[in-house]
Motif scaffolding. Structure first.
Motif, PDB file in Angstrom:
ATOM      1  N   GLY A 100       0.912  -8.812  48.797  1.00  0.00           N
ATOM      2  CA  GLY A 100       1.866  -8.934  49.889  1.00  0.00           C
ATOM      3  C   GLY A 100       1.506  -8.003  51.037  1.00  0.00           C
ATOM      4  N   TYR A 101       1.812  -8.408  52.251  1.00  0.00           N
ATOM      5  CA  TYR A 101       1.421  -7.633  53.438  1.00  0.00           C
ATOM      6  C   TYR A 101       2.597  -7.542  54.399  1.00  0.00           C
ATOM      7  CZ  TYR A 101      -0.936  -6.764  57.951  1.00  0.00           C
ATOM      8  OH  TYR A 101      -1.316  -6.275  59.181  1.00  0.00           O
ATOM      9  N   VAL A 102       2.880  -6.310  54.846  1.00  0.00           N
ATOM     10  CA  VAL A 102       3.920  -6.074  55.845  1.00  0.00           C
ATOM     11  C   VAL A 102       3.262  -5.466  57.074  1.00  0.00           C
ATOM     12  CG1 VAL A 102       6.093  -4.923  56.382  1.00  0.00           C
ATOM     13  CG2 VAL A 102       5.635  -5.678  54.040  1.00  0.00           C
ATOM     14  N   PRO A 103       3.057  -6.232  58.147  1.00  0.00           N
ATOM     15  CA  PRO A 103       2.446  -5.686  59.359  1.00  0.00           C
ATOM     16  C   PRO A 103       3.381  -4.726  60.073  1.00  0.00           C
ATOM     17  CG  PRO A 103       3.152  -7.943  59.738  1.00  0.00           C
ATOM     18  CD  PRO A 103       3.383  -7.661  58.281  1.00  0.00           C
ATOM     19  N   GLN A 104       2.820  -3.942  60.980  1.00  0.00           N
ATOM     20  CA  GLN A 104       3.621  -2.955  61.704  1.00  0.00           C
ATOM     21  C   GLN A 104       4.567  -3.622  62.690  1.00  0.00           C
ATOM     22  OE1 GLN A 104       1.317  -0.017  63.817  1.00  0.00           O
ATOM     23  NE2 GLN A 104       3.087   0.809  64.895  1.00  0.00           N
ATOM     24  N   ASN A 105       4.081  -4.623  63.398  1.00  0.00           N
ATOM     25  CA  ASN A 105       4.864  -5.259  64.463  1.00  0.00           C
ATOM     26  C   ASN A 105       5.108  -6.731  64.151  1.00  0.00           C
ATOM     27  OD1 ASN A 105       4.822  -2.899  66.190  1.00  0.00           O
ATOM     28  ND2 ASN A 105       2.662  -3.360  66.555  1.00  0.00           N
ATOM     29  N   ASP A 106       6.146  -7.291  64.795  1.00  0.00           N
ATOM     30  CA  ASP A 106       6.441  -8.723  64.673  1.00  0.00           C
ATOM     31  C   ASP A 106       6.479  -9.146  63.206  1.00  0.00           C
ATOM     32  OD1 ASP A 106       6.419  -8.948  67.489  1.00  0.00           O
ATOM     33  OD2 ASP A 106       4.245  -9.177  67.484  1.00  0.00           O
ATOM     34  N   ASN A 107       7.229  -8.397  62.400  1.00  0.00           N
ATOM     35  CA  ASN A 107       7.202  -8.627  60.961  1.00  0.00           C
ATOM     36  C   ASN A 107       8.457  -9.300  60.406  1.00  0.00           C
ATOM     37  OD1 ASN A 107       8.934  -6.452  61.160  1.00  0.00           O
ATOM     38  ND2 ASN A 107       7.492  -4.981  60.276  1.00  0.00           N
ATOM     39  N   VAL A 108       9.345  -9.785  61.305  1.00  0.00           N
ATOM     40  CA  VAL A 108      10.483 -10.598  60.872  1.00  0.00           C
ATOM     41  C   VAL A 108      10.618 -11.793  61.817  1.00  0.00           C
ATOM     42  CG1 VAL A 108      11.719  -8.621  59.902  1.00  0.00           C
ATOM     43  CG2 VAL A 108      12.208  -9.347  62.257  1.00  0.00           C
ATOM     44  N   PHE A 109      11.301 -12.812  61.313  1.00  0.00           N
ATOM     45  CA  PHE A 109      11.621 -13.973  62.156  1.00  0.00           C
ATOM     46  C   PHE A 109      12.961 -13.676  62.824  1.00  0.00           C
ATOM     47  CE2 PHE A 109       8.993 -15.653  58.685  1.00  0.00           C
ATOM     48  CZ  PHE A 109       7.977 -16.256  59.411  1.00  0.00           C
TER      49      PHE A 109
END
Length: 253
Positions: A100-109
């Motif tokens: 699984g990967y959680v980016p720093q930015n733009d990480n939710v809809f």
């Protein structure tokens, strides 16, 4: 914790061979298009381990994370995960392997509700696993309270919890976290790290890039210091904190 790990430098480091590595990165060159950012990077995460990558701005830390998840141009080297060669595997296939990967930015809809975001985390499954959803709500009670709230109206810390929760919906073996404390108020940083500790304590391996190097190294099993796209030091987290050269050069003394 690996108390016997020796620091390694870019010029004289020896490649480690760990048969029990969940993730093994070897001699990785990677970047964007023709622009090379990483050079000859090695990295390991074992099952259930908590590993942090730190270093100065522009060192290529986030590029390491993106490369593991297949979001860069991987120019040379090899990556294996859970025994599978993922060197050329795209993200939409990697996620099926338990990463699984959680980016720093733009990480939710932002236009979707909290629960809709979490359900999107299980989009590859035929139906949303209710046990995984309940586990996420138990880990992040504020998400249960706000499950009908639009994600774009939440605070930065709440969005970060939502992004992590969505990545956990598939119950990954390894969770990649890119700067999870970025943009958080100082009083929320320790709480975020506490939550990451608990995720790791429950058996999920963690590979984290973090700007708050001292706090991150205090909590992790091992750390890597990346400089100019290359490995500079590797050791147990507390050993890196105690190393005077590392403290002077990268941790502000």
């Amino acid at each position: 914790m690996e108390d016997d790990a020796e620091p390694v430098t870019g010029a004289n480091r020896e490649t480690r061979t760990w048969d029990d590595s969940l993730l093994a990165v070897r001699d990785l060159d990677a970047g964007y298009g023709d622009l090379q950012i990483l050079s000859d990077v090695d990295l390991d995460v074992r099952d259930g381990e908590y590993v942090t990558v730190v270093g100065p701005n522009g060192a290529g830390k986030s590029t390491v994370m993106k490369s593991v998840f297949g979001l860069t141009n991987r120019m040379a080297g090899t990556l294996t995960f859970a025994g599978s060669d993922i060197t050329t595997t795209p993200p939409e296939e990697i996620i099926h392997l338990g990463l699984g990967y959680v980016p720093q930015n733009d990480n939710v809809f932002t236009s979707l509700s909290v629960q809709e975001n979490l359900e999107m985390g299980a989009y590859i499954l035929d139906e949303v696993p209710q046990d995984a959803l309940e586990t996420v709500y138990d880990r992040f009670p504020i998400l249960r309270e706000r499950k009908d709230q639009q994600a774009g109206t939440m605070s930065g810390g709440q969005r970060q919890m939502l992004a992590m929760g969505r990545a956990l919906m598939l119950e990954p073996d390894l969770l990649l976290l890119d700067e999870p404390s970025a943009g958080l108020a100082p009083d929320l940083v320790d709480d975020m790290f506490d939550r990451i500790d608990r995720i790791n304590d429950d058996g999920t391996a963690v590979l984290m890039v973090e700007q708050n190097a001292k706090k991150a190294l205090r909590r992790c099993d091992r750390g890597y210091v990346l400089v100019d796209g290359q490995n500079r030091y590797e050791d147990a987290g507390d050993a890196l904190l105690a190393d005077q050269q590392v403290r002077q050069d990268f941790l502000g003394g």
